[in-house]
Design a protein around this motif. Structure first.
Motif, mmCIF file in Angstrom:
data_model
loop_
_atom_site.group_PDB
_atom_site.id
_atom_site.type_symbol
_atom_site.label_atom_id
_atom_site.label_comp_id
_atom_site.label_asym_id
_atom_site.label_seq_id
_atom_site.Cartn_x
_atom_site.Cartn_y
_atom_site.Cartn_z
ATOM 1 N N ARG A 187 20.142 11.803 15.190
ATOM 2 C CA ARG A 187 18.720 11.680 14.838
ATOM 3 C C ARG A 187 18.140 13.021 14.415
ATOM 4 O O ARG A 187 17.409 13.112 13.419
ATOM 5 C CB ARG A 187 17.962 11.108 16.048
ATOM 6 N N LEU A 188 18.462 14.072 15.140
ATOM 7 C CA LEU A 188 17.938 15.398 14.812
ATOM 8 C C LEU A 188 18.403 15.838 13.424
ATOM 9 O O LEU A 188 17.613 16.363 12.627
ATOM 10 C CB LEU A 188 18.386 16.423 15.861
ATOM 11 N N ARG A 189 19.680 15.625 13.140
ATOM 12 C CA ARG A 189 20.225 16.081 11.857
ATOM 13 C C ARG A 189 19.653 15.287 10.696
ATOM 14 O O ARG A 189 19.358 15.845 9.634
ATOM 15 C CB ARG A 189 21.749 15.984 11.892
ATOM 16 N N LEU A 190 19.477 13.981 10.874
ATOM 17 C CA LEU A 190 18.893 13.184 9.801
ATOM 18 C C LEU A 190 17.457 13.606 9.527
ATOM 19 O O LEU A 190 17.015 13.665 8.378
ATOM 20 C CB LEU A 190 18.945 11.698 10.155
ATOM 21 N N ASN A 191 16.715 13.888 10.591
ATOM 22 C CA ASN A 191 15.331 14.349 10.414
ATOM 23 C C ASN A 191 15.284 15.608 9.556
ATOM 24 O O ASN A 191 14.404 15.754 8.693
ATOM 25 C CB ASN A 191 14.677 14.630 11.762
ATOM 26 N N ARG A 192 16.228 16.518 9.802
ATOM 27 C CA ARG A 192 16.259 17.768 9.046
ATOM 28 C C ARG A 192 16.812 17.553 7.640
ATOM 29 O O ARG A 192 16.254 18.050 6.661
ATOM 30 C CB ARG A 192 17.103 18.814 9.794
ATOM 31 N N GLU A 193 17.931 16.840 7.532
ATOM 32 C CA GLU A 193 18.570 16.645 6.230
ATOM 33 C C GLU A 193 17.667 15.885 5.261
ATOM 34 O O GLU A 193 17.640 16.168 4.060
ATOM 35 C CB GLU A 193 19.899 15.905 6.411
ATOM 36 N N GLU A 228 16.739 3.346 10.811
ATOM 37 C CA GLU A 228 17.794 2.338 10.789
ATOM 38 C C GLU A 228 19.156 2.998 10.560
ATOM 39 O O GLU A 228 20.149 2.615 11.183
ATOM 40 C CB GLU A 228 17.515 1.315 9.695
ATOM 41 N N GLU A 229 19.185 3.977 9.664
ATOM 42 C CA GLU A 229 20.443 4.667 9.386
ATOM 43 C C GLU A 229 20.963 5.361 10.639
ATOM 44 O O GLU A 229 22.161 5.292 10.951
ATOM 45 C CB GLU A 229 20.251 5.686 8.256
ATOM 46 N N SER A 230 20.080 6.019 11.382
ATOM 47 C CA SER A 230 20.525 6.705 12.592
ATOM 48 C C SER A 230 20.999 5.701 13.643
ATOM 49 O O SER A 230 21.962 5.958 14.373
ATOM 50 C CB SER A 230 19.411 7.589 13.160
ATOM 51 N N ALA A 231 20.340 4.543 13.724
ATOM 52 C CA ALA A 231 20.761 3.518 14.683
ATOM 53 C C ALA A 231 22.163 3.019 14.353
ATOM 54 O O ALA A 231 22.999 2.801 15.242
ATOM 55 C CB ALA A 231 19.773 2.354 14.682
ATOM 56 N N ILE A 232 22.446 2.829 13.061
ATOM 57 C CA ILE A 232 23.773 2.384 12.632
ATOM 58 C C ILE A 232 24.822 3.441 12.959
ATOM 59 O O ILE A 232 25.886 3.142 13.517
ATOM 60 C CB ILE A 232 23.767 2.080 11.124
ATOM 61 N N SER A 267 0.843 -1.198 0.000
ATOM 62 C CA SER A 267 0.000 0.000 0.000
ATOM 63 C C SER A 267 0.876 1.244 0.000
ATOM 64 O O SER A 267 2.102 1.169 0.183
ATOM 65 C CB SER A 267 -0.887 0.011 1.253
ATOM 66 N N LYS A 268 0.242 2.389 -0.181
ATOM 67 C CA LYS A 268 0.959 3.671 -0.082
ATOM 68 C C LYS A 268 1.447 3.884 1.340
ATOM 69 O O LYS A 268 2.540 4.426 1.565
ATOM 70 C CB LYS A 268 0.022 4.812 -0.520
ATOM 71 N N ASN A 269 0.650 3.442 2.320
ATOM 72 C CA ASN A 269 1.073 3.539 3.720
ATOM 73 C C ASN A 269 2.391 2.824 3.954
ATOM 74 O O ASN A 269 3.295 3.340 4.614
ATOM 75 C CB ASN A 269 0.011 2.927 4.642
ATOM 76 N N GLU A 270 2.494 1.607 3.420
ATOM 77 C CA GLU A 270 3.706 0.824 3.638
ATOM 78 C C GLU A 270 4.916 1.494 2.995
ATOM 79 O O GLU A 270 6.035 1.415 3.516
ATOM 80 C CB GLU A 270 3.525 -0.585 3.073
ATOM 81 N N CYS A 271 4.697 2.165 1.900
ATOM 82 C CA CYS A 271 5.770 2.899 1.230
ATOM 83 C C CYS A 271 6.281 4.023 2.136
ATOM 84 O O CYS A 271 7.499 4.188 2.314
ATOM 85 C CB CYS A 271 5.244 3.463 -0.083
ATOM 86 N N LEU A 272 5.377 4.790 2.733
ATOM 87 C CA LEU A 272 5.763 5.864 3.642
ATOM 88 C C LEU A 272 6.457 5.300 4.876
ATOM 89 O O LEU A 272 7.474 5.843 5.342
ATOM 90 C CB LEU A 272 4.527 6.668 4.051
ATOM 91 N N ILE A 273 5.922 4.226 5.412
ATOM 92 C CA ILE A 273 6.514 3.597 6.594
ATOM 93 C C ILE A 273 7.949 3.166 6.306
ATOM 94 O O ILE A 273 8.849 3.345 7.135
ATOM 95 C CB ILE A 273 5.655 2.398 7.049
ATOM 96 N N GLU A 274 8.186 2.631 5.109
ATOM 97 C CA GLU A 274 9.530 2.169 4.758
ATOM 98 C C GLU A 274 10.510 3.330 4.657
ATOM 99 O O GLU A 274 11.679 3.211 5.054
ATOM 100 C CB GLU A 274 9.488 1.400 3.440
ATOM 101 N N ILE A 275 10.048 4.477 4.156
ATOM 102 C CA ILE A 275 10.906 5.661 4.069
ATOM 103 C C ILE A 275 11.376 6.072 5.455
ATOM 104 O O ILE A 275 12.564 6.327 5.692
ATOM 105 C CB ILE A 275 10.156 6.822 3.389
ATOM 106 N N ILE A 276 10.447 6.124 6.395
ATOM 107 C CA ILE A 276 10.793 6.540 7.758
ATOM 108 C C ILE A 276 11.620 5.469 8.458
ATOM 109 O O ILE A 276 12.585 5.762 9.164
ATOM 110 C CB ILE A 276 9.513 6.856 8.553
#
Length: 302
Positions: free
Chosen positions: A90-96, A63-67, A49-58
Motif C-alpha cells: 500500500r505504501l509503495r503504490l501510494n508513492r508510485e 483495489e490493486e493493492s488488495a489484489i 461528476s468530477k468527484n466521482e472521477c477522483l474517487i474512481e482513481i483512488i
C-alpha cells in the motif's frame, strides 16, 4: 465491455495528470474533456461528476493493492513477515502512483462527498489490519485487534511524518518490521491486563464496497477474458479461468490454491489493453472468496 473499460481508463489517466499538475480544485470537467479528447456525453457516460472521477482513481489503486496483498501470500506460511510485505504494498503504490497529493486535495477541499469516501477508505484499511492481526498472531488477539490496528496505523503515520521533518531516509521495510515487533508486545500487554477501548468489528463501514456480483457472472467474465488472449497464452489463460471458476462455484474455495493461480492469471494481461479489466475481475474474485470463506466463521460464532 472491455472496449468501454479501455476508454474509461484513458479518461481516468487524463484526469489524474491534470489533478496532479493543476490541482483538483483548479481542474474543470472541460479541462478533462480537452485532455482526453472526448465529448461531454462520453465523460458523463462513465462519471456523474468530477468527484466521482477522483474517487474512481483512488478506488482502483486500493483495489490493486488488495489484489497484490492476496497474491503475495501465495505458497507461503502466514506470519508477521507476510503482513509486513502486505503493508508495504500500500505504501509503495501510494508513492508510485503519486496518490498523496490527491489525498491532500480531498482533505483540504471540504467536500463532504469526498471526505466521506476517504473515511470509508480509512475504515476499510483499519478493518483489514484488525483482521490480519487476528490471522497472524492468533485468535487470542481478537478483543484487542481493533486497538492494535489503530496503534499500528498511528505509529506508521508518525514515523513517516517525522522521517520527513528530520530528513531521515524512509526505509519502509525496516520501519514496518520495527512497528510489528512493538505491536506484538502491546498485544500481549493488553491481553495480560484484559484491556481494550474499541470493540471488535467496529471498523466495518456499511457500503464501503459493493457486494460481489453473482458467481456465475464472475465465472463467465473470467472465461471471456481468457478467450481474448492469443496463442499459447490463451490456452494457459483458459486453464486458469476454468480452475478459478470451479473454485468459486464450490461451497468453500481453497484459499491457498486460488492464491497460487490468481496471480499468474492476472499477469497474463500485464502491459496489454486488458490489464484494467483483468484487475477488475480479480477484485470480484477476491471479494467472492472472502465472502465464502468468512461465512462459516460467522455461522459458527452464532
Amino acid at each position: 465491455m472491455i472496449v468501454l473499460n479501455e476508454r474509461k481508463q484513458h479518461v481516468l489517466a487524463a484526469a489524474r495528470r491534470l489533478f496532479l499538475e493543476n490541482g483538483f480544485l483548479h481542474t474543470s470537467i472541460q479541462n478533462i474533456l480537452d485532455e482526453a479528447g472526448i465529448s461531454k456525453g462520453t465523460f458523463y457516460n462513465y462519471f456523474s461528476s468530477k468527484n466521482e472521477c477522483l474517487i474512481e482513481i483512488i478506488r482502483q489503486s486500493w483495489e490493486e493493492s488488495a489484489i497484490l496483498r492476496n497474491e503475495i501470500a501465495a505458497g507461503r506460511p502466514d506470519g508477521p513477515e507476510v503482513m509486513g510485505e502486505q503493508i508495504l504494498i500500500r505504501l509503495r503504490l501510494n508513492r508510485e502512483q503519486n496518490l498523496l497529493p490527491l489525498f491532500d486535495a480531498i482533505l483540504s477541499s471540504g467536500d463532504e462527498e469526498l471526505r466521506e469516501f476517504m473515511k470509508k477508505i480509512h475504515l476499510s484499511e483499519l478493518a483489514w489490519s484488525e483482521s490480519r492481526i487476528v490471522e497472524v498472531y492468533g485468535e487470542w488477539t481478537r478483543p484487542f485487534a481493533a486497538d492494535a490496528a489503530v496503534l499500528q496505523f498511528g505509529m506508521l503515520s508518525q514515523f513517516l511524518r517525522f522521517s520527513a521533518i528530520l530528513n531521515i531516509k524512509e526505509d519502509f521495510p525496516v520501519i514496518i518490521s520495527f512497528i510489528l515487533r512493538r505491536l506484538e508486545v502491546l498485544l500481549r500487554d493488553m491481553a495480560d491486563h484484559n484491556e481494550w477501548l474499541i470493540p471488535p468489528g467496529r471498523f466495518a463501514a456499511p457500503g464501503a464496497s459493493p457486494p460481489p456480483p453473482p458467481v456465475s457472472e464472475t465465472a463467465e467474465r473470467l472465461c471471456r477474458l481468457a478467450g481474448s488472449l492469443n496463442g499459447e497464452k490463451r490456452k494457459t489463460g483458459e486453464e486458469y479461468a476454468e480452475f478459478l471458476s470451479g473454485e468459486l462455484r464450490s461451497g468453500l474455495p481453497r484459499l491457498m490454491i486460488i492464491r497460487t493461480i490468481a496471480g499468474p492469471f492476472r499477469k497474463l494481461f500485464e502491459g496489454t489493453p486488458l490489464e484494467s479489466e483483468a484487475r477488475s475481475i480479480m477484485r470480484d474474485v477476491w471479494q467472492t472468496v472472502r465472502q465464502k470463506t468468512e461465512q462459516p466463521k460467522e455461522d459458527a460464532a452464532e
